[in-house]
Design an enzyme around this catalytic site. Structure first.
Site, PDB file in Angstrom:
ATOM      1  N   ASP A   1       0.200  -2.761  12.141  1.00  0.00           N
ATOM      2  CA  ASP A   1       0.674  -3.192  10.824  1.00  0.00           C
ATOM      3  C   ASP A   1       1.012  -4.680  10.879  1.00  0.00           C
ATOM      4  OD1 ASP A   1       2.364  -1.688   8.204  1.00  0.00           O
ATOM      5  OD2 ASP A   1       2.568  -3.829   8.643  1.00  0.00           O
TER       6      ASP A   1
ATOM      7  N   ASP B   1       4.581  -5.819   9.619  1.00  0.00           N
ATOM      8  CA  ASP B   1       5.642  -5.453  10.572  1.00  0.00           C
ATOM      9  C   ASP B   1       5.600  -6.336  11.810  1.00  0.00           C
ATOM     10  OD1 ASP B   1       6.753  -3.500   8.992  1.00  0.00           O
ATOM     11  OD2 ASP B   1       5.613  -1.861   9.903  1.00  0.00           O
TER      12      ASP B   1
ATOM     13  N   THR C   1      -1.175   7.531  -0.744  1.00  0.00           N
ATOM     14  CA  THR C   1      -2.480   7.363  -1.416  1.00  0.00           C
ATOM     15  C   THR C   1      -3.302   6.224  -0.824  1.00  0.00           C
ATOM     16  OG1 THR C   1      -1.625   5.780  -3.017  1.00  0.00           O
ATOM     17  CG2 THR C   1      -1.436   8.118  -3.610  1.00  0.00           C
TER      18      THR C   1
ATOM     19  N   ARG D   1       0.846  -1.198   0.000  1.00  0.00           N
ATOM     20  CA  ARG D   1       0.000   0.000   0.000  1.00  0.00           C
ATOM     21  C   ARG D   1       0.873   1.236   0.000  1.00  0.00           C
ATOM     22  NH1 ARG D   1      -4.848   0.602   4.201  1.00  0.00           N
ATOM     23  NH2 ARG D   1      -3.133   1.382   5.460  1.00  0.00           N
TER      24      ARG D   1
HETATM   25  C1  PRP Z   1      -1.296  -4.519   4.332  1.00  0.00           C
HETATM   26  C2  PRP Z   1      -2.139  -5.767   4.467  1.00  0.00           C
HETATM   27  C3  PRP Z   1      -2.926  -5.774   3.189  1.00  0.00           C
HETATM   28  C4  PRP Z   1      -3.160  -4.297   2.966  1.00  0.00           C
HETATM   29  C5  PRP Z   1      -4.556  -3.985   3.434  1.00  0.00           C
HETATM   30  O1  PRP Z   1      -0.205  -4.756   3.538  1.00  0.00           O
HETATM   31  O2  PRP Z   1      -1.384  -6.927   4.665  1.00  0.00           O
HETATM   32  O3  PRP Z   1      -2.229  -6.329   2.096  1.00  0.00           O
HETATM   33  O4  PRP Z   1      -2.199  -3.586   3.760  1.00  0.00           O
HETATM   34  O5  PRP Z   1      -4.890  -2.690   3.120  1.00  0.00           O
HETATM   35  P1  PRP Z   1      -6.005  -2.332   2.050  1.00  0.00           P
HETATM   36  O6  PRP Z   1      -7.159  -3.225   2.312  1.00  0.00           O
HETATM   37  O7  PRP Z   1      -6.275  -0.892   2.354  1.00  0.00           O
HETATM   38  O8  PRP Z   1      -5.415  -2.516   0.675  1.00  0.00           O
HETATM   39  P2  PRP Z   1       0.940  -3.654   3.317  1.00  0.00           P
HETATM   40  O9  PRP Z   1       0.626  -2.829   2.127  1.00  0.00           O
HETATM   41  O10 PRP Z   1       1.204  -2.949   4.590  1.00  0.00           O
HETATM   42  O11 PRP Z   1       2.182  -4.550   2.898  1.00  0.00           O
HETATM   43  P3  PRP Z   1       2.966  -5.673   3.718  1.00  0.00           P
HETATM   44  O12 PRP Z   1       2.048  -6.842   3.856  1.00  0.00           O
HETATM   45  O13 PRP Z   1       4.132  -5.949   2.852  1.00  0.00           O
HETATM   46  O14 PRP Z   1       3.360  -5.098   5.054  1.00  0.00           O
HETATM   47  N1  URA Z   2      -2.535  -2.870   6.827  1.00  0.00           N
HETATM   48  C1  URA Z   2      -2.234  -3.310   8.066  1.00  0.00           C
HETATM   49  O1  URA Z   2      -1.251  -4.059   8.251  1.00  0.00           O
HETATM   50  N2  URA Z   2      -2.999  -2.908   9.094  1.00  0.00           N
HETATM   51  C2  URA Z   2      -4.060  -2.114   8.928  1.00  0.00           C
HETATM   52  O2  URA Z   2      -4.738  -1.791   9.913  1.00  0.00           O
HETATM   53  C3  URA Z   2      -4.354  -1.652   7.637  1.00  0.00           C
HETATM   54  C4  URA Z   2      -3.584  -2.038   6.603  1.00  0.00           C
END
Ligand code: PRP
Ligand code: URA
Length: 208
Positions: free
Chosen positions: A199, A202, A107, A103
């Site tokens: 997150d 993380d 944005t 994400r």
């Molecule tokens: C997080 C999560 C989803 C997304 C959800 O991933 O694991 O993939 O955000 O958000 P959305 O429904 O608004 O799209 P992130 O982009 O943080 O990546 P990561 O899993 O690599 O930490």
């Molecule tokens: N991605 C995450 O990991 N946590 C949230 O709450 C939203 C997006």
């Protein structure tokens, strides 16, 4: 579309521990494994079965065996990886594809970076997994990619969903059923789920 909130007591208990700030990566990963297996049990509840005639040590009998399409598990990188072990324990013959999306910080829109899927993905029931369904942008894009490859049977499994994410999947993909351990209250101004668990990536990988 149907939304199934799988609020089994064991799942609720484990999720409550995961949500807590003081829970470290080791326990977070272990609990996510365990919940993923339990959620997988519900996600696979309607798999078709067929009669098979077998021999027990006592006599012949008609048992049941899985019939129909095979399964594929598709985690959305990175955090979706944390749900794969539990699902593979439950469905050892499943193939595993990967879709990489992150994400954008400003944005909140998903940015694509990787896709590797089983060659016969269009013939499989696909379980897309990602712990967090926030705006729904990432899951919706991943499902679009799978549909472009010809997948016609897709389920979405997550841990914590926001109403906004559920609404987006409902609008974009009315044919996709959502399974989640919890439906939380809302998103905050950074599009994080509240109360949520922070997150997920993380916390799984210890990157913050
Ligand atoms: C997080 C999560 C989803 C997304 C959800 O991933 O694991 O993939 O955000 O958000 P959305 O429904 O608004 O799209 P992130 O982009 O943080 O990546 P990561 O899993 O690599 O930490
Ligand atoms: N991605 C995450 O990991 N946590 C949230 O709450 C939203 C997006």
């Amino acid at each position: 579309m149907s939304l199934k909130v799988v609020n089994h007591p064991l799942i609720q208990h484990k999720l409550t521990i995961m949500r807590q700030t003081e829970t470290g990566s080791k326990d977070f990963r272990q609990l996510l494994d365990e919940i993923s297996l339990l959620l997988g049990y519900e996600v696979t509840r309607d798999l078709p079965v067929k009669d098979v005639i077998i021999e027990t040590p006592m006599c012949e009998m008609t048992g049941k065996a899985l019939a129909g399409k095979k399964l594929a598990i598709v985690p959305i990188l990175r955090a979706g990886l944390g749900m794969v072990n539990g699902l593979v324990d439950l469905i050892p013959a499943a193939k595993v594809g990967h879709i990489g999306l992150y994400r954008d910080h400003d944005t909140h829109k998903p940015v694509f970076y990787y896709c590797k899927l089983p060659e016969d993905i269009e013939n499989r029931i696909v379980i897309v997994c990602d712990p967090m369904l926030a705006t729904g942008g990432s899951a919706s894009d991943a499902i679009n990619m799978l549909k472009e490859k010809g997948c016609a049977s897709i389920k979405l499994m997550c841990l914590v969903a926001a109403p906004e994410g559920v609404a987006k999947i409902e609008a974009d993909h009315p044919d996709v059923d959502i399974f989640t351990a919890a439906l939380d209250e809302k998103l905050n101004e950074d599009a994080y789920i509240v109360p949520g668990l922070g997150d997920a990536g993380d916390r799984i990988f210890g990157t913050k």
